[in-house]
Design a protein around this motif. Structure first.
Motif, PDB file in Angstrom:
ATOM      1  N   SER A  98    -124.290  62.996 -23.853  1.00 13.82           N
ATOM      2  CA  SER A  98    -122.845  62.706 -24.908  1.00 13.82           C
ATOM      3  C   SER A  98    -124.221  63.344 -26.427  1.00 13.82           C
ATOM      4  O   SER A  98    -125.192  63.289 -26.770  1.00 13.82           O
ATOM      5  N   ALA A  99    -122.992  64.013 -27.297  1.00 10.65           N
ATOM      6  CA  ALA A  99    -123.398  64.206 -28.178  1.00 10.65           C
ATOM      7  C   ALA A  99    -124.520  63.792 -29.357  1.00 10.65           C
ATOM      8  O   ALA A  99    -125.777  63.996 -30.415  1.00 10.65           O
TER       9      ALA A  99
ATOM     10  N   CYS B  57    -123.454  56.394 -24.801  1.00 14.65           N
ATOM     11  CA  CYS B  57    -122.220  57.092 -25.247  1.00 14.65           C
ATOM     12  C   CYS B  57    -121.533  54.804 -24.801  1.00 14.65           C
ATOM     13  O   CYS B  57    -122.037  54.272 -24.971  1.00 14.65           O
ATOM     14  N   HIS B  58    -120.497  54.810 -25.846  1.00 17.73           N
ATOM     15  CA  HIS B  58    -119.802  54.100 -26.485  1.00 17.73           C
ATOM     16  C   HIS B  58    -118.976  53.094 -25.364  1.00 17.73           C
ATOM     17  O   HIS B  58    -118.273  54.180 -25.677  1.00 17.73           O
ATOM     18  N   TYR B  59    -119.189  52.034 -24.654  1.00 17.21           N
ATOM     19  CA  TYR B  59    -118.420  51.138 -24.262  1.00 17.21           C
ATOM     20  C   TYR B  59    -117.477  50.539 -24.654  1.00 17.21           C
ATOM     21  O   TYR B  59    -118.210  50.275 -25.697  1.00 17.21           O
TER      22      TYR B  59
ATOM     23  N   LEU C 232    -118.449  58.677 -29.847  1.00 13.84           N
ATOM     24  CA  LEU C 232    -118.830  57.969 -31.603  1.00 13.84           C
ATOM     25  C   LEU C 232    -118.624  56.497 -31.367  1.00 13.84           C
ATOM     26  O   LEU C 232    -117.842  55.708 -29.890  1.00 13.84           O
ATOM     27  N   ASP C 233    -119.119  55.559 -31.822  1.00 13.70           N
ATOM     28  CA  ASP C 233    -118.695  54.063 -32.131  1.00 13.70           C
ATOM     29  C   ASP C 233    -118.133  53.518 -33.168  1.00 13.70           C
ATOM     30  O   ASP C 233    -118.256  53.455 -34.048  1.00 13.70           O
TER      31      ASP C 233
ATOM     32  N   PRO D  51    -107.163  49.009 -27.122  1.00 20.49           N
ATOM     33  CA  PRO D  51    -107.151  49.358 -25.423  1.00 20.49           C
ATOM     34  C   PRO D  51    -106.332  50.717 -24.978  1.00 20.49           C
ATOM     35  O   PRO D  51    -106.299  50.809 -23.902  1.00 20.49           O
ATOM     36  N   ASP D  52    -105.467  51.353 -25.848  1.00 21.38           N
ATOM     37  CA  ASP D  52    -104.620  52.700 -25.799  1.00 21.38           C
ATOM     38  C   ASP D  52    -106.589  53.686 -25.769  1.00 21.38           C
ATOM     39  O   ASP D  52    -105.849  54.926 -26.170  1.00 21.38           O
ATOM     40  N   CYS D  53    -108.072  52.852 -25.999  1.00 23.05           N
ATOM     41  CA  CYS D  53    -108.117  54.072 -26.152  1.00 23.05           C
ATOM     42  C   CYS D  53    -108.378  54.903 -27.516  1.00 23.05           C
ATOM     43  O   CYS D  53    -109.277  55.658 -28.219  1.00 23.05           O
ATOM     44  N   LYS D  54    -107.107  54.465 -28.943  1.00 29.67           N
ATOM     45  CA  LYS D  54    -107.068  55.254 -30.137  1.00 29.67           C
ATOM     46  C   LYS D  54    -107.558  53.372 -30.849  1.00 29.67           C
ATOM     47  O   LYS D  54    -107.907  53.041 -30.330  1.00 29.67           O
ATOM     48  N   PRO D  55    -107.946  54.270 -32.068  1.00 32.02           N
ATOM     49  CA  PRO D  55    -108.972  53.433 -33.434  1.00 32.02           C
ATOM     50  C   PRO D  55    -108.086  52.357 -33.799  1.00 32.02           C
ATOM     51  O   PRO D  55    -107.255  52.920 -33.438  1.00 32.02           O
TER      52      PRO D  55
END
Length: 120
Positions: free
Chosen positions: A58-59, A63-65, A101-102, A107-111
């Motif tokens: 991870s940059a 990893c943010h889940y 990124l945090d 649920p669509d993984c968009k902001p």
């Protein structure tokens, strides 16, 4: 392309994420890049009611889940590069988003418009 995927699977098997000890279950690999530079490599293995989250690269160093059940945020957490987190309390139909990124996502993984409460 097939040889690249075989090589990736081989590398993941070396670090213990492609398949479980019994060879069963499903492994989800998430990879992202920006401007040709890899920013995320995560592997999530689901088997026998257990879920194993592994942050390989991870940059940001983590990893943010975000985990979802019934299209609602169920949990958020981060895993440091090289570390693993396991859970056995997730519903069978959970879904997830993972990023370097945090950021709050839907649920669509968009902001997301609304903040998702974080849990540790």
């Amino acid at each position: 392309m097939r040889s690249v995927m075989a090589f990736v699977y081989f590398l993941l098997s070396l670090v213990g994420v492609a398949g479980g000890a019994d060879g069963g279950g499903t492994t989800l690999v998430a990879r992202s890049a920006e401007n040709g530079v890899e920013t995320l490599l995560s592997a999530t293995h689901v088997a026998a009611g257990r879920v194993r989250f592994q942050c390989l690269r991870s940059a940001s160093g983590h990893c943010h889940y975000v985990l979802f059940a019934d299209r609602r945020a169920a949990a958020t957490f981060d895993v440091a590069v090289g570390q693993v987190r396991e859970r056995s309390d997730l519903p069978a139909d959970f879904s997830l988003c993972v990023s370097h990124l945090d950021a709050r996502v839907g649920p669509d993984c968009k902001p997301a418009a609304e903040a998702v409460p974080r849990s540790q």
